[in-house]
Design a protein around this motif. Structure first.
Motif, mmCIF file in Angstrom:
data_model
loop_
_atom_site.group_PDB
_atom_site.id
_atom_site.type_symbol
_atom_site.label_atom_id
_atom_site.label_comp_id
_atom_site.label_asym_id
_atom_site.label_seq_id
_atom_site.Cartn_x
_atom_site.Cartn_y
_atom_site.Cartn_z
ATOM 1 N N GLN A 27 0.719 -1.214 0.085
ATOM 2 C CA GLN A 27 -0.040 0.124 0.090
ATOM 3 C C GLN A 27 0.944 1.454 0.186
ATOM 4 O OE1 GLN A 27 -2.703 0.489 3.215
ATOM 5 N NE2 GLN A 27 -3.610 2.046 2.473
ATOM 6 N N PRO A 28 2.086 1.256 0.824
ATOM 7 C CA PRO A 28 2.679 2.681 0.489
ATOM 8 C C PRO A 28 3.349 2.742 -0.619
ATOM 9 C CG PRO A 28 3.134 1.376 2.782
ATOM 10 C CD PRO A 28 2.539 0.657 1.868
ATOM 11 N N PHE A 29 3.787 1.890 -1.395
ATOM 12 C CA PHE A 29 4.180 1.943 -2.769
ATOM 13 C C PHE A 29 2.937 2.502 -3.505
ATOM 14 C CE2 PHE A 29 4.847 0.388 -6.924
ATOM 15 C CZ PHE A 29 5.974 0.912 -7.649
ATOM 16 N N ILE A 30 2.054 1.619 -3.497
ATOM 17 C CA ILE A 30 0.967 2.163 -4.469
ATOM 18 C C ILE A 30 0.230 3.382 -4.282
ATOM 19 C CG2 ILE A 30 -1.821 1.562 -4.915
ATOM 20 C CD1 ILE A 30 0.191 -0.725 -5.814
ATOM 21 N N ARG A 31 0.155 3.962 -2.849
ATOM 22 C CA ARG A 31 -0.244 5.221 -2.701
ATOM 23 C C ARG A 31 1.006 6.254 -3.028
ATOM 24 N NH1 ARG A 31 -4.326 7.061 1.696
ATOM 25 N NH2 ARG A 31 -5.286 5.447 0.406
ATOM 26 N N GLY A 32 2.228 5.896 -2.769
ATOM 27 C CA GLY A 32 3.399 6.980 -3.114
ATOM 28 C C GLY A 32 3.486 7.083 -4.532
ATOM 29 N N TYR A 33 3.447 6.203 -5.225
ATOM 30 C CA TYR A 33 3.952 6.246 -6.779
ATOM 31 C C TYR A 33 3.034 6.105 -7.556
ATOM 32 C CZ TYR A 33 8.345 6.322 -4.096
ATOM 33 O OH TYR A 33 9.115 6.470 -3.011
ATOM 34 N N VAL A 34 2.026 5.078 -7.506
ATOM 35 C CA VAL A 34 1.158 4.721 -8.526
ATOM 36 C C VAL A 34 0.207 6.032 -8.375
ATOM 37 C CG1 VAL A 34 -0.881 3.132 -9.399
ATOM 38 C CG2 VAL A 34 1.134 2.144 -8.519
ATOM 39 N N SER A 35 -0.206 6.560 -7.423
ATOM 40 C CA SER A 35 -0.909 7.753 -7.642
ATOM 41 C C SER A 35 -0.306 8.969 -8.214
ATOM 42 C CB SER A 35 -1.240 8.332 -5.796
ATOM 43 O OG SER A 35 0.153 8.579 -5.369
ATOM 44 N N ASP A 36 1.099 8.967 -8.433
ATOM 45 C CA ASP A 36 1.730 10.083 -9.029
ATOM 46 C C ASP A 36 1.592 9.617 -10.477
ATOM 47 O OD1 ASP A 36 2.533 11.390 -6.834
ATOM 48 O OD2 ASP A 36 4.518 10.270 -6.689
ATOM 49 N N VAL A 37 1.518 8.439 -10.951
ATOM 50 C CA VAL A 37 1.659 8.047 -12.320
ATOM 51 C C VAL A 37 -0.073 8.405 -12.743
ATOM 52 C CG1 VAL A 37 1.319 5.935 -13.767
ATOM 53 C CG2 VAL A 37 3.177 6.367 -12.270
ATOM 54 N N GLY A 38 -0.841 8.149 -12.035
ATOM 55 C CA GLY A 38 -2.247 8.448 -12.317
ATOM 56 C C GLY A 38 -2.448 9.974 -12.344
ATOM 57 N N ALA A 39 -1.828 10.729 -11.366
ATOM 58 C CA ALA A 39 -2.189 12.270 -11.321
ATOM 59 C C ALA A 39 -1.446 12.785 -12.701
ATOM 60 C CB ALA A 39 -1.379 12.574 -10.145
#
Length: 121
Positions: A27-39
């Motif tokens: 979850q920390p990876f998903i929240r920290g980096y996948v969110s940046d990809v989506g944004a």
């Protein structure tokens, strides 16, 4: 072109919704980096809807916006409240990698859909 950007925006919003709802491993990876990809994909889609220009200029503008967000974090100028949540508060060089991935994915999306004949808009 317009249809491709609307679809890209929808995909980006779906990625961001997934990030918000995900509670599993990593979850920390998903929240920290996948969110940046989506944004970053969402910014590219908005620029695509608002700005009639070349894909290269849109790519550079999206990358510049992403870099500005990271710069604001580095110098400690993140806005208070919800602005700080949206922009983030902690600089991380890996964010730049996530931004680059988002820009490349958005550009590939545009090239694929617009290149395949989706000229709507």
């Amino acid at each position: 072109m317009r249809r491709a950007m609307v679809l890209l925006g929808g995909v980006a919003l779906a990625v961001c919704a997934f990030v918000l709802l995900y509670r599993g491993p990593g979850q920390p990876f998903i929240r920290g980096y996948v969110s940046d990809v989506g944004a970053t994909m969402l910014v590219y889609a908005f620029l695509g809807l608002l700005w009639r220009t070349t894909a290269a200029r849109r790519t550079l503008a999206t990358a510049a916006i992403a870099a500005a967000v990271e710069f604001y974090q580095i110098v400690g100028m993140t806005p208070p409240g919800i602005g700080g949540v949206v922009v983030g508060a902690f600089p991380d060089p890996w964010d730049l990698v996530a931004y680059a991935i988002g820009v490349v994915m958005a550009l590939a999306w545009e090239r694929r859909l617009v290149g395949s004949g989706d000229q709507t808009g």
